[in-house]
Design an enzyme around this catalytic site. Structure first.
Site, PDB file in Angstrom:
ATOM      1  N   ARG A 232       0.855  -1.185   0.000  1.00 37.13           N
ATOM      2  CA  ARG A 232       0.000   0.000   0.000  1.00 37.13           C
ATOM      3  C   ARG A 232       0.890   1.233   0.000  1.00 37.13           C
ATOM      4  O   ARG A 232       1.964   1.246   0.612  1.00 37.13           O
ATOM      5  CB  ARG A 232      -0.926   0.018   1.222  1.00 37.13           C
ATOM      6  N   GLU A 261      -1.773   8.401  -4.846  1.00 37.05           N
ATOM      7  CA  GLU A 261      -2.322   7.926  -6.126  1.00 37.05           C
ATOM      8  C   GLU A 261      -3.795   8.329  -6.283  1.00 37.05           C
ATOM      9  O   GLU A 261      -4.530   8.407  -5.293  1.00 37.05           O
ATOM     10  CB  GLU A 261      -2.169   6.407  -6.240  1.00 37.05           C
ATOM     11  N   HIS A 279      -0.901   0.710  -9.811  1.00 40.19           N
ATOM     12  CA  HIS A 279      -1.606  -0.124  -8.839  1.00 40.19           C
ATOM     13  C   HIS A 279      -2.278  -1.306  -9.530  1.00 40.19           C
ATOM     14  O   HIS A 279      -3.484  -1.550  -9.359  1.00 40.19           O
ATOM     15  CB  HIS A 279      -2.634   0.704  -8.057  1.00 40.19           C
TER      16      HIS A 279
END
Length: 315
Positions: A232, A261, A279
């Protein structure tokens, strides 16, 4: 079953959407909904299930805005931003898909390690610019390297298994040592980084690990070290990373996640030693099928009043 209302607050693959629409009345809001929007939409009053993920989560206030809510399904393994304590207090079940994308994430991590070490992106750019002869300096390789893993869960173990094919010297950090884990356990992250050439972050997100990888850890890796994050964005201190790269205190980074992000700092985009993917480490046809099947099974089991295999267990 089609009269059962399900709310999806994240973007989902078409096959998952088709399955949900086949079995339920689906309300699809892939960009999420605020508490105010949840409260004001009359059509959501009968929602009994919410589909979210670890990044988007579901807060106590959002749960309160859905009076018929019974179950929250995280699409994927992570559920760190789902308020599990609030759900438990409200009698709401939380489920996830443990291990569904672990192999894909592990593959992605190894890919980033190889790409960073061998310089795939900058060397491709050099060749495209006509610099074939002048770009042929030696590059580091994974074989025999010292690899540190932050996290020795499902993903960490799969990364370790793949990395052992490169005869790496392996160390790892976690909340506690595991007798059956490969490599040496480090209770101190700075010491692990100091003994590593490559550091891969594969731990859980959430408040407990926020900025776990900080200035001291990054600088302990040293000017020839690389960090890879497939967990993460919150785990890695972005400003500390930018500073270390700017000072030459770190060679490079492979990032699938960033705490800001989808916004990416210009300093990272412009750095030749940084690789960034959007991601997608856990996204593959196989992982999406596994996540879909886990979600559908959890919903079906809940509404059939059967034991839920992938329910999040609370202490």
């Amino acid at each position: 079953m089609s009269s059962t209302h399900v709310l999806a607050l994240i973007a989902l693959p078409d096959a998952t959407l088709d399955a949900l629409r086949r079995d339920y009345t689906l309300h699809y809001h892939p960009d999420g909904l605020s508490v105010e929007a949840l409260s004001s939409r009359v059509e959501l009053a009968n929602v009994r299930a919410v589909v979210t993920n670890g990044s988007t989560g579901l807060s106590d206030a959002q749960m309160a805005a859905l009076p018929a809510l019974e179950i929250v399904g995280a699409f994927g393994a992570g559920y760190e931003n789902v308020d599990v304590a609030a759900a438990t207090r409200r009698g709401i079940v939380v489920t996830h898909a443990p291990g569904a994308n672990a192999a894909t994430v592990a593959d992605h991590a190894i890919g980033l390690l190889l790409a960073l070490a061998r310089g795939y992106a900058p060397l491709t750019d050099a060749v495209r610019a006509g610099h074939w002869r002048t770009s042929r300096a030696e590059r580091p390789t994974l074989t025999g390297a010292r690899l540190g893993l932050v996290g020795m869960g499902r993903i960490g173990r799969l990364i370790a298994a793949r990395a052992q094919g490169f005869d790496v010297t392996l160390g790892y950090h976690g909340r506690q040592p595991h007798a059956d884990a490969p490599g040496r356990y480090y209770g101190n992250l700075v010491e692990l980084a100091r003994d590593s050439e490559f550091l891969v972050i594969a731990c859980n997100g959430g408040p407990a690990t926020k900025h776990l990888i900080d200035r001291d850890v990054l600088r302990a890796l040293g000017p020839h070290g690389y960090v890879v994050n497939v967990s993460r964005g919150s785990v890695l201190d972005t400003q500390a990373l930018i500073d270390a790269l700017a000072d030459g205190a770190l060679a490079g980074a492979g990032l699938d996640v960033i705490d800001s992000e989808p916004e990416v700092p210009r300093a990272l985009l412009d750095h030749p030693g940084v690789l960034i993917t959007p991601h997608i480490a856990g996204r593959s046809p196989a992982s999406w099928i596994a996540q879909r099947d886990a979600l559908l099974a959890s919903l079906s089991q809940h509404f059939a009043h059967a034991p839920i295999e992938f329910a999040v267990r609370t202490a």
